[in-house]
Write an enzyme that holds these catalytic residues in place. Structure first.
Site, PDB file in Angstrom:
ATOM      1  N   HIS A  60       0.856  -1.187   0.000  1.00 39.84           N
ATOM      2  CA  HIS A  60       0.000   0.000   0.000  1.00 39.84           C
ATOM      3  C   HIS A  60       0.892   1.236   0.000  1.00 39.84           C
ATOM      4  O   HIS A  60       2.034   1.198   0.478  1.00 39.84           O
ATOM      5  CB  HIS A  60      -0.874   0.025   1.246  1.00 39.84           C
ATOM      6  CG  HIS A  60      -1.974  -0.978   1.253  1.00 39.84           C
ATOM      7  ND1 HIS A  60      -3.128  -0.796   1.969  1.00 39.84           N
ATOM      8  CD2 HIS A  60      -2.102  -2.179   0.629  1.00 39.84           C
ATOM      9  CE1 HIS A  60      -3.924  -1.837   1.793  1.00 39.84           C
ATOM     10  NE2 HIS A  60      -3.319  -2.694   0.999  1.00 39.84           N
ATOM     11  N   GLU A  62       0.920   3.905   1.827  1.00 42.59           N
ATOM     12  CA  GLU A  62       1.393   4.325   3.147  1.00 42.59           C
ATOM     13  C   GLU A  62       2.549   3.458   3.630  1.00 42.59           C
ATOM     14  O   GLU A  62       3.527   3.956   4.198  1.00 42.59           O
ATOM     15  CB  GLU A  62       0.272   4.231   4.192  1.00 42.59           C
ATOM     16  CG  GLU A  62      -0.955   5.042   3.884  1.00 42.59           C
ATOM     17  CD  GLU A  62      -2.039   4.232   3.194  1.00 42.59           C
ATOM     18  OE1 GLU A  62      -1.765   3.602   2.147  1.00 42.59           O
ATOM     19  OE2 GLU A  62      -3.180   4.235   3.675  1.00 42.59           O
ATOM     20  N   CYS A  90      -6.293   2.060   5.770  1.00 42.08           N
ATOM     21  CA  CYS A  90      -6.933   0.815   6.197  1.00 42.08           C
ATOM     22  C   CYS A  90      -6.356   0.402   7.558  1.00 42.08           C
ATOM     23  O   CYS A  90      -5.405   1.026   8.040  1.00 42.08           O
ATOM     24  CB  CYS A  90      -6.681  -0.278   5.152  1.00 42.08           C
ATOM     25  SG  CYS A  90      -4.968  -0.848   5.126  1.00 42.08           S
ATOM     26  N   CYS A  93      -2.470  -0.238   7.448  1.00 37.40           N
ATOM     27  CA  CYS A  93      -1.674   0.980   7.339  1.00 37.40           C
ATOM     28  C   CYS A  93      -1.767   1.816   8.609  1.00 37.40           C
ATOM     29  O   CYS A  93      -0.774   2.411   9.040  1.00 37.40           O
ATOM     30  CB  CYS A  93      -2.097   1.775   6.113  1.00 37.40           C
ATOM     31  SG  CYS A  93      -1.695   0.909   4.572  1.00 37.40           S
TER      32      CYS A  93
END
Length: 170
Positions: A60, A62, A90, A93
């Site tokens: 992801h 992040e 999410c 993260c």
């Protein structure tokens, strides 16, 4: 309650940098999410979603930005740092944000299906943890949301076209 340390113009500048990262994901036909980590008003980590191209659930935006920032400072601690991300983080993260001690999180669009900064839950401001963050939503919300809306609209159109082609062959 923690408070922001940045001016509105600074928030917009750094979110625009996260949007640039989201465009990099879009060029790879990835879900267009981008992130930057800022320390002392300097970007020390950048990331964009590459989950599909790497087939790695951890990739992801992040996570990549946090990893780069940790490498930059030579520590897992990102105290006094800010994270800017185009989509609400999410749970995975958000966990990385808490574990890395990021101080402030700014995001553009809410994620009603997986967001953990207000949509489904609020992990980052939960004072039961030993670390929590200042969180600010809707920073350049419209351009962040438009990127995602347009991306998924194209995906749906492609699926519809494929269905038509399959129907035409039968």
């Amino acid at each position: 309650m923690k408070e922001t340390s940045l001016l509105q113009e600074e928030k917009q500048f750094f979110m625009n940098e996260a949007i640039k990262e989201a465009h990099k994901a879009l060029e790879l036909d990835e879900v267009p999410i981008g992130a930057v980590v800022v320390l002392d008003k300097q970007i020390i980590g950048r990331g964009h979603n590459i989950r599909e191209s790497t087939q790695n659930a951890l990739k992801h935006a992040e996570m990549i930005a946090i990893e780069e920032a940790c490498s930059h400072v030579g520590s897992w601690r990102l105290e006094n740092a800010q994270l800017f991300v185009t989509l609400e983080p999410c749970p995975m993260c958000s966990g990385a944000v808490l574990q890395s001690r990021v101080e402030e999180v700014y995001f553009g669009a809410f994620d009603p299906k997986a967001g953990s900064c207000g949509s489904l839950m609020n992990l980052l401001e939960d004072t039961r943890f030993n670390h929590w963050c200042y969180v600010e939503a809707k920073v350049l919300e419209e351009p962040c949301a438009a990127l995602l809306r347009d991306f998924f609209k194209k995906i749906r159109a492609r699926k519809k076209q494929k269905k038509k082609e399959i129907s035409a062959k039968h």
